[in-house]
Design a protein around this motif. Structure first.
Motif, PDB file in Angstrom:
ATOM      1  N   HIS A  29     -13.493 -16.236  17.666  1.00  0.00           N
ATOM      2  CA  HIS A  29     -14.607 -14.948  17.313  1.00  0.00           C
ATOM      3  C   HIS A  29     -14.220 -14.460  15.959  1.00  0.00           C
ATOM      4  N   ASP A  30     -14.953 -14.424  15.083  1.00  0.00           N
ATOM      5  CA  ASP A  30     -14.690 -13.893  13.816  1.00  0.00           C
ATOM      6  C   ASP A  30     -14.465 -12.449  13.757  1.00  0.00           C
ATOM      7  N   ARG A  31     -13.299 -12.012  13.213  1.00  0.00           N
ATOM      8  CA  ARG A  31     -12.748 -10.677  13.428  1.00  0.00           C
ATOM      9  C   ARG A  31     -13.641  -9.658  12.574  1.00  0.00           C
ATOM     10  N   ALA A  32     -14.328 -10.184  11.534  1.00  0.00           N
ATOM     11  CA  ALA A  32     -15.192  -9.623  10.665  1.00  0.00           C
ATOM     12  C   ALA A  32     -16.299  -8.920  11.245  1.00  0.00           C
ATOM     13  N   ASP A  33     -16.606  -9.985  12.483  1.00  0.00           N
ATOM     14  CA  ASP A  33     -18.090  -9.411  13.450  1.00  0.00           C
ATOM     15  C   ASP A  33     -17.710  -8.339  14.423  1.00  0.00           C
ATOM     16  N   ASP A  34     -16.497  -7.722  14.462  1.00  0.00           N
ATOM     17  CA  ASP A  34     -16.108  -6.538  15.353  1.00  0.00           C
ATOM     18  C   ASP A  34     -16.856  -5.405  14.869  1.00  0.00           C
ATOM     19  N   PRO A  35     -17.843  -4.854  15.527  1.00  0.00           N
ATOM     20  CA  PRO A  35     -18.583  -3.954  15.262  1.00  0.00           C
ATOM     21  C   PRO A  35     -17.996  -2.436  15.193  1.00  0.00           C
ATOM     22  N   ALA A  36     -16.760  -2.422  15.560  1.00  0.00           N
ATOM     23  CA  ALA A  36     -16.015  -1.131  15.772  1.00  0.00           C
ATOM     24  C   ALA A  36     -15.082  -1.060  14.676  1.00  0.00           C
ATOM     25  N   TRP A  37     -15.017  -2.058  13.736  1.00  0.00           N
ATOM     26  CA  TRP A  37     -13.892  -2.137  12.777  1.00  0.00           C
ATOM     27  C   TRP A  37     -13.581  -0.877  12.018  1.00  0.00           C
ATOM     28  N   GLU A  38     -14.395  -0.094  11.947  1.00  0.00           N
ATOM     29  CA  GLU A  38     -14.164   1.276  11.179  1.00  0.00           C
ATOM     30  C   GLU A  38     -13.415   2.110  11.972  1.00  0.00           C
ATOM     31  N   THR A  39     -13.212   2.039  13.195  1.00  0.00           N
ATOM     32  CA  THR A  39     -12.424   2.990  14.173  1.00  0.00           C
ATOM     33  C   THR A  39     -10.944   2.685  13.931  1.00  0.00           C
ATOM     34  N   SER A  40     -10.584   1.601  13.171  1.00  0.00           N
ATOM     35  CA  SER A  40      -9.191   1.179  12.874  1.00  0.00           C
ATOM     36  C   SER A  40      -8.623   1.932  11.792  1.00  0.00           C
ATOM     37  N   GLY A  41      -9.627   2.412  10.855  1.00  0.00           N
ATOM     38  CA  GLY A  41      -9.132   3.276   9.652  1.00  0.00           C
ATOM     39  C   GLY A  41      -8.969   2.186   8.575  1.00  0.00           C
ATOM     40  N   ALA A  42      -9.454   1.159   8.800  1.00  0.00           N
ATOM     41  CA  ALA A  42      -9.478   0.096   7.626  1.00  0.00           C
ATOM     42  C   ALA A  42     -10.691   0.557   6.472  1.00  0.00           C
ATOM     43  N   ALA A  43     -10.232   0.431   5.318  1.00  0.00           N
ATOM     44  CA  ALA A  43     -11.312   0.925   4.213  1.00  0.00           C
ATOM     45  C   ALA A  43     -12.247  -0.087   4.325  1.00  0.00           C
ATOM     46  N   THR A  44     -12.113  -1.487   4.650  1.00  0.00           N
ATOM     47  CA  THR A  44     -13.401  -2.378   4.277  1.00  0.00           C
ATOM     48  C   THR A  44     -13.078  -3.311   5.584  1.00  0.00           C
ATOM     49  N   VAL A  45     -14.577  -3.884   5.976  1.00  0.00           N
ATOM     50  CA  VAL A  45     -14.206  -5.007   7.056  1.00  0.00           C
ATOM     51  C   VAL A  45     -13.367  -6.154   6.497  1.00  0.00           C
ATOM     52  N   GLU A  46     -13.388  -6.520   5.277  1.00  0.00           N
ATOM     53  CA  GLU A  46     -12.429  -7.585   4.992  1.00  0.00           C
ATOM     54  C   GLU A  46     -11.136  -7.319   5.154  1.00  0.00           C
ATOM     55  N   ASP A  47     -10.568  -6.110   4.808  1.00  0.00           N
ATOM     56  CA  ASP A  47      -9.204  -5.575   5.042  1.00  0.00           C
ATOM     57  C   ASP A  47      -9.079  -5.664   6.622  1.00  0.00           C
ATOM     58  N   TYR A  48     -10.007  -4.953   7.324  1.00  0.00           N
ATOM     59  CA  TYR A  48      -9.464  -4.939   8.811  1.00  0.00           C
ATOM     60  C   TYR A  48      -9.378  -6.631   9.083  1.00  0.00           C
ATOM     61  N   ALA A  49     -10.174  -7.550   9.076  1.00  0.00           N
ATOM     62  CA  ALA A  49     -10.224  -8.903   9.575  1.00  0.00           C
ATOM     63  C   ALA A  49      -8.952  -9.586   8.926  1.00  0.00           C
ATOM     64  N   LEU A  50      -8.490  -9.267   7.626  1.00  0.00           N
ATOM     65  CA  LEU A  50      -7.230  -9.799   7.217  1.00  0.00           C
ATOM     66  C   LEU A  50      -6.096  -9.438   7.739  1.00  0.00           C
ATOM     67  N   TRP A  51      -6.058  -7.965   8.323  1.00  0.00           N
ATOM     68  CA  TRP A  51      -4.838  -7.555   8.532  1.00  0.00           C
ATOM     69  C   TRP A  51      -4.737  -7.393  10.314  1.00  0.00           C
ATOM     70  N   CYS A  52      -5.878  -7.189  11.084  1.00  0.00           N
ATOM     71  CA  CYS A  52      -5.761  -6.852  12.417  1.00  0.00           C
ATOM     72  C   CYS A  52      -4.859  -7.907  13.241  1.00  0.00           C
ATOM     73  N   GLY A  53      -4.775  -9.181  12.918  1.00  0.00           N
ATOM     74  CA  GLY A  53      -4.172 -10.180  13.584  1.00  0.00           C
ATOM     75  C   GLY A  53      -2.609 -10.040  13.568  1.00  0.00           C
ATOM     76  N   HIS A  54      -2.205  -9.157  12.560  1.00  0.00           N
ATOM     77  CA  HIS A  54      -0.844  -9.018  12.286  1.00  0.00           C
ATOM     78  C   HIS A  54      -0.193  -7.443  12.685  1.00  0.00           C
ATOM     79  N   LEU A  55      -1.049  -6.685  13.446  1.00  0.00           N
ATOM     80  CA  LEU A  55      -0.581  -5.521  13.752  1.00  0.00           C
ATOM     81  C   LEU A  55      -0.286  -4.987  15.180  1.00  0.00           C
ATOM     82  N   CYS A  56       0.364  -6.083  15.718  1.00  0.00           N
ATOM     83  CA  CYS A  56       0.637  -5.827  17.118  1.00  0.00           C
ATOM     84  C   CYS A  56       1.815  -4.741  17.075  1.00  0.00           C
ATOM     85  N   GLY A  57       2.817  -4.881  16.181  1.00  0.00           N
ATOM     86  CA  GLY A  57       3.948  -4.153  16.330  1.00  0.00           C
ATOM     87  C   GLY A  57       3.512  -2.664  15.801  1.00  0.00           C
ATOM     88  N   LEU A  58       2.497  -2.406  14.918  1.00  0.00           N
ATOM     89  CA  LEU A  58       2.045  -0.967  14.537  1.00  0.00           C
ATOM     90  C   LEU A  58       1.154  -0.527  15.558  1.00  0.00           C
TER      91      LEU A  58
END
Length: 210
Positions: A29-58
């Motif tokens: 599933h395309d991470r950019a299609d996550d409707p709640a992406w803004e709740t992550s604090g990401a500035a843009t959906v592109e930033d969210y989609a790029l990074w969310c898969g790397h943020l298990c530690g945080l």
């Protein structure tokens, strides 16, 4: 956000919509299609989609900080300043890098963070008994423990408590409530475990800086 009844810490995922985790991590599933992406604090959906898969530690860190923790991407921004992640010339993301991450957790968040370059399940048990939480490197296949472990390491989970030889942990990429707040016998956990991690405990003046 939900709370774990075993350890009373929040249960969070590294993806903004917990109900989409299975589709994202196993179904493409395309991470950019996550409707709640803004709740992550990401500035843009592109930033969210790029990074969310790397943020298990945080995400583990965010759970350890409790319900008033900063947003996931606020933590990402702080960790970047300390070099806990690097981005190479091709745009590939590398990390979480333990030493600068621990420095960030100590200096900016007031936590007592210790890097364990070698760690056994017996030592994890001792750290949990001391009241610490442990970010442990495991294979992401731990979300399906009924299957043989396909490897060790590459993903981080947060161990929060133990009951005898059973470890309780929070998995940022758990695909169901039972795999997000999970329990496994230590011997089974060990088959996924890479033998390293970071332990966290309260420090002096613990809590995010204003």
């Amino acid at each position: 956000m939900t709370f774990c009844t075993t350890c009373a810490l929040p249960s969070r995922t590294q993806f903004a919509s917990p109900e989409l985790v299975e589709a994202i991590v196993e179904g493409g599933h395309d991470r950019a299609d996550d409707p709640a992406w803004e709740t992550s604090g990401a500035a843009t959906v592109e930033d969210y989609a790029l990074w969310c898969g790397h943020l298990c530690g945080l995400t583990c860190l965010r759970m350890a900080l409790g319900p008033d923790a900063p947003s996931l991407f606020d933590l990402r921004d702080g960790a970047l300043k300390y070099g806990a992640y690097t981005v190479d010339a091709q745009g590939d993301i590398h990390g979480l890098i333990y030493a600068p991450f621990a420095e960030y957790a100590r200096e900016e968040l007031g936590l007592d963070a210790t890097v364990h370059r070698t760690l056994t399940v017996d030592e994890i048990a001792g750290l949990l008994d001391e009241g610490r939480t442990v970010m442990a490197s495991v294979h992401y296949g731990i979300r399906r423990p009924e299957r043989p472990a396909p490897g060790r390491g590459g993903h981080l989970v947060l161990l929060t408590a133990r009951d005898g030889d059973r470890f309780h942990f929070h998995n940022p990429s758990g695909i169901s409530p039972e795999t997000r707040c999970a329990e496994l016998p230590s011997a089974m956990f060990e088959t996924f475990f890479a033998g390293r991690g970071v332990s966290l405990g309260p420090g002096h003046g613990a809590g995010p800086r204003a």
